[in-house]
Every structure is written in structure tokens, then in C-alpha cells.
Design an enzyme around this catalytic site. Structure first.
Site, PDB file in Angstrom:
ATOM      1  CB  SER A 129      -0.904   0.031   1.235  1.00  0.00           C
ATOM      2  OG  SER A 129      -1.706  -1.130   1.279  1.00  0.00           O
TER       3      SER A 129
HETATM    4  N1  SAH Z   1      -0.551  -4.979   4.022  1.00  0.00           N
HETATM    5  C1  SAH Z   1       0.187  -5.308   2.813  1.00  0.00           C
HETATM    6  C2  SAH Z   1      -0.589  -4.963   1.567  1.00  0.00           C
HETATM    7  C3  SAH Z   1      -1.214  -6.180   1.057  1.00  0.00           C
HETATM    8  S1  SAH Z   1      -2.178  -6.124  -0.420  1.00  0.00           S
HETATM    9  C4  SAH Z   1       1.552  -4.679   2.793  1.00  0.00           C
HETATM   10  O1  SAH Z   1       1.854  -3.884   3.683  1.00  0.00           O
HETATM   11  O2  SAH Z   1       2.356  -5.025   1.927  1.00  0.00           O
HETATM   12  C5  SAH Z   1      -3.509  -7.175   0.132  1.00  0.00           C
HETATM   13  C6  SAH Z   1      -3.126  -8.587   0.469  1.00  0.00           C
HETATM   14  O3  SAH Z   1      -4.311  -9.238   0.912  1.00  0.00           O
HETATM   15  C7  SAH Z   1      -2.585  -9.410  -0.681  1.00  0.00           C
HETATM   16  O4  SAH Z   1      -1.342  -9.929  -0.367  1.00  0.00           O
HETATM   17  C8  SAH Z   1      -3.636 -10.524  -0.846  1.00  0.00           C
HETATM   18  O5  SAH Z   1      -3.087 -11.769  -1.234  1.00  0.00           O
HETATM   19  C9  SAH Z   1      -4.206 -10.589   0.543  1.00  0.00           C
HETATM   20  N2  SAH Z   1      -5.529 -11.195   0.667  1.00  0.00           N
HETATM   21  C10 SAH Z   1      -6.604 -11.103  -0.156  1.00  0.00           C
HETATM   22  N3  SAH Z   1      -7.652 -11.812   0.325  1.00  0.00           N
HETATM   23  C11 SAH Z   1      -7.223 -12.365   1.505  1.00  0.00           C
HETATM   24  C12 SAH Z   1      -7.834 -13.195   2.488  1.00  0.00           C
HETATM   25  N4  SAH Z   1      -9.102 -13.623   2.393  1.00  0.00           N
HETATM   26  N5  SAH Z   1      -7.098 -13.571   3.555  1.00  0.00           N
HETATM   27  C13 SAH Z   1      -5.810 -13.173   3.699  1.00  0.00           C
HETATM   28  N6  SAH Z   1      -5.178 -12.379   2.807  1.00  0.00           N
HETATM   29  C14 SAH Z   1      -5.879 -11.972   1.720  1.00  0.00           C
END
Ligand code: SAH
Length: 217
Positions: A62
Site C-alpha cells: 500500500s
Molecule cells: N498490508 C500489505 C498490503 C497487502 S495487499 C503490505 O503492507 O504489503 C492485500 C493482500 O491481501 C494481498 O497480499 C492478498 O493476497 C491478501 N488477501 C486477499 N484476500 C485475503 C484473504 N481472504 N485472507 C488473507 N489475505 C488476503
């Protein structure tokens, strides 16, 4: 690297403080975590740009401002136990871990979770536990949590998450019936069966995929 320290200071002034992030604990955490270590080598030069960056598997780390804003919106205290859904690179978990006692973070893509675990170990973060699974169902094993943050967009607020909040706990989550655009919502558990809900701002996140996320429709 000296250059990254300067870029990080500039990011904090120009992207965070200028836009109203003011919680000293959040600013200190954003200053403590080296974002350049959480992005792939080929985009490292852009680590402090004002936007998200690709981290592989079609996912993104993000925007720094969004991480700071969501962290501030959680109204954290030192002793809090926090659940993050969507580990991704592990960056937001690292920021949270500088403020609170304990962070649990759930990622559905095993490869991302493994890379984040290796990275957080190497950088010396000891109060973060990474779990692989469907975070739309939360992580009941360690509930209740003082704060829950979801870094992927959900069609509606997953009930398992509100149920895993402690009384007084806060949930911050992007919600909306569009795969790209959402409204950032804060839910506060004010009693056993009482919740309040506030809309914070318009946001864009990758979809939350799971039983209480997008796969169910
Ligand atoms: N917080 C992260 C940003 C992640 S982007 C950072 O600081 O880098 C969102 C993430 O959510 C992705 O990696 C995606 O694979 C994950 N995601 C999507 N659906 C999900 C679910 N049901 N459970 C766990 N992770 C999930």
C-alpha cells in the site's frame, strides 16, 4: 542506506504530516520501518514514492500515506493485540509492530507469507506472527483483538471480524460493491452486541478473496 533515510524523512514530512497524520507513535513507526526492504529489488528506487508498488502475485504494497492513515485510524495503545488481514510484503505489519505488543497477520497466498516471514525475521521483528489462510474469517484462535485492519477490499463487513473484536475494539476495512473502489470504514465494538460505524474516505484496494469476501458471490 543514507539516501533512503533522507527519502524516508521527506516522505514523512511531505506525504504524511502535510496531509494531517499527527499521532507521534504512528510517525515514529513510519520512521523506524525501512520500506525499501519490503519492495522487490527492481522497484527499490521508488520505495518512497507516493503510491502503491507491485510485490508479485498480482498484489501490491500500500501507499505509505494509506498505511499511516489506517494505522492512525486504529487508535492503538502500547499493550494492544492487533490482527491484520492481508500480510502482503509484511510492511504494514512491521509498522503496527512498532506501536503495539503483538501483531497477528493472515495472508492467503503462501508464497507471499513465506517471503514476508523471511524478511521480518531477517530485519529482527519478534512480535509478529504470520498465518496462512482465509483472513475474511479472521483468526479465531487468537481472538479477541483490540484492533483489526484489513488491507484488501471486501464487498461487505465480514461478520467473523466484528465478532473477533474485543469490547472497545476497532476494525478498519475498505468496503464496497466494486472490485476496485471502496469506502474505508471504521467499526467500533461498543458492547457485546453493539457496534458503531463511521465512513472515513474513498480508497482503492485489491480484493479480499474468501468465504466472507469476494469468492462467496
Ligand atoms: N498490508 C500489505 C498490503 C497487502 S495487499 C503490505 O503492507 O504489503 C492485500 C493482500 O491481501 C494481498 O497480499 C492478498 O493476497 C491478501 N488477501 C486477499 N484476500 C485475503 C484473504 N481472504 N485472507 C488473507 N489475505 C488476503
Amino acid at each position: 542506506m543514507r539516501d533512503f533515510t533522507l527519502q524516508r524523512d521527506m516522505m514523512i514530512r511531505e506525504q504524511l504530516e502535510y496531509r494531517g497524520i499527527s499521532d507521534p507513535a504512528v510517525i515514529a513507526a513510519m520512521r523506524a520501518v525501512p520500506r525499501e526492504e519490503f519492495v522487490p529489488a527492481d522497484v527499490r528506487a521508488y520505495a518512497y514514492e507516493d503510491g502503491p508498488l507491485p510485490i508479485g502475485e498480482g498484489q501490491t504494497i500500500s501507499q505509505p500515506y494509506m498505511v499511516a492513515y489506517m494505522t492512525e485510524a486504529l487508535e492503538l495503545s502500547r499493550g494492544d493485540r492487533v490482527l491484520e488481514i492481508g500480510t502482503g510484503s509484511g510492511y504494514a505489519a512491521a509498522v503496527l509492530s512498532r506501536i503495539v505488543a503483538e501483531v497477528h497477520t493472515v495472508e492467503r497466498i503462501a508464497g507471499l507469507a513465506m517471503a514476508a516471514r523471511e524478511r521480518l525475521d531477517r530485519l529482527g521483528y519478534t512480535n509478529i506472527r504470520i498465518h496462512v489462510g482465509d483472513g475474511s474469517l479472521g483468526w479465531p484462535d487468537q481472538a479477541p483483538y483490540d484492533a483489526i485492519v484489513v488491507t484488501a477490499g471486501a464487498p461487505e463487513i465480514p461478520q467473523p471480524l466484528t465478532e473477533q473484536l474485543a469490547t472497545g475494539g476497532r476494525l478498519v476495512i475498505p468496503v464496497g460493491l466494486n472490485l476496485t473502489f471502496q469506502t474505508l470504514v471504521r467499526v467500533r465494538r461498543t458492547g457485546k452486541d453493539d457496534y458503531s460505524r463511521e465512513e472515513l474516505m474513498a480508497v482503492m484496494f485489491v480484493p479480499l478473496i474468501g468465504a466472507a469476501g469476494w469468492e462467496s458471490r
